[in-house]
Enzyme design. Structure first.
Site, short mmCIF file in Angstrom:
data_model
loop_
_atom_site.label_atom_id
_atom_site.label_comp_id
_atom_site.label_asym_id
_atom_site.label_seq_id
_atom_site.Cartn_x
_atom_site.Cartn_y
_atom_site.Cartn_z
N CYS A 65 43.41 46.02 44.89
CA CYS A 65 42.61 44.96 45.52
C CYS A 65 41.28 45.57 45.90
O CYS A 65 40.85 46.55 45.28
CB CYS A 65 43.36 44.34 46.71
SG CYS A 65 43.74 45.47 48.06
N THR A 67 40.32 47.08 48.81
CA THR A 67 40.49 48.35 49.52
C THR A 67 41.80 49.06 49.20
O THR A 67 41.96 50.23 49.54
CB THR A 67 40.49 48.09 51.04
OG1 THR A 67 41.57 47.19 51.32
CG2 THR A 67 39.17 47.50 51.51
N ILE A 69 44.34 48.20 50.79
CA ILE A 69 45.06 48.06 52.06
C ILE A 69 45.88 46.77 52.14
O ILE A 69 47.05 46.79 52.51
CB ILE A 69 44.07 48.17 53.24
CG1 ILE A 69 43.48 49.59 53.29
CG2 ILE A 69 44.78 47.86 54.56
CD1 ILE A 69 42.33 49.75 54.26
#
Ligand code: RB5
Length: 145
Positions: A65, A67, A69
């Site tokens: 994605c 990041t 995260i």
């Protein structure tokens, strides 16, 4: 190995370089998409790849994605999945060797395609350590929830 890969729009730029690398290395790629800059929600992709890993339909997962995260937080919600967002090779290696990660998450807005390929290589070339302390700690993680 059979590798599941998934990305959102912010991970689209790393998708093909990672797929190319997996093909070069002789892995079977199971593609959960998406091949488009059209915005999509990362949890929708993460859960599909994570469930495939948990079910044993793929050996390992790679999620991309912006990041890394959001993908890692979403994938980690699935029992049996240990997802690690990494942007350096040392962490990618130890995520697997010490903590037994079975999903590597990468940020398309954090790293370029060359480093992304190195992260994937480090992750795939490493096995979880069978040393007692690492096995014990992984068991303790597994016991949480
Ligand atoms: C999408 O804009 C972005 O929020 C997502 O790709 C990711 O970075 C979340 O962690």
């Amino acid at each position: 190995m059979r590798i599941g890969i998934g990305n959102d729009h912010a991970g689209c730029s790393l998708r093909q370089p990672v797929i190319d690398l997996l093909n070069e290395l002789g892995h079977e790629v199971v593609d959960f998409g998406a091949d488009s800059p059209e915005p999509i929600d990362y949890p929708d992709v993460a859960v599909e790849v994570a469930r495939a890993v948990a079910a044993g339909d793929v050996d390992l997962g790679i999620l991309i994605c912006g990041t890394g995260i959001g993908m890692s937080m979403s994938a980690d919600k699935v029992a049996g999945v240990y997802a690690a967002a990494c942007s350096d090779c040392f962490s990618a290696r130890l995520a697997r060797e010490h903590t037994g990660a079975n999903v590597l998450c990468i940020g398309g807005r954090v790293v370029g395609p060359g480093l992304a390929q190195e992260l994937v290589t480090a992750f795939l070339n490493t096995q979880p350590s069978s040393e007692d302390r690492h096995v014990r700690r992984r068991q303790k993680m597994s016991d949480i929830c």
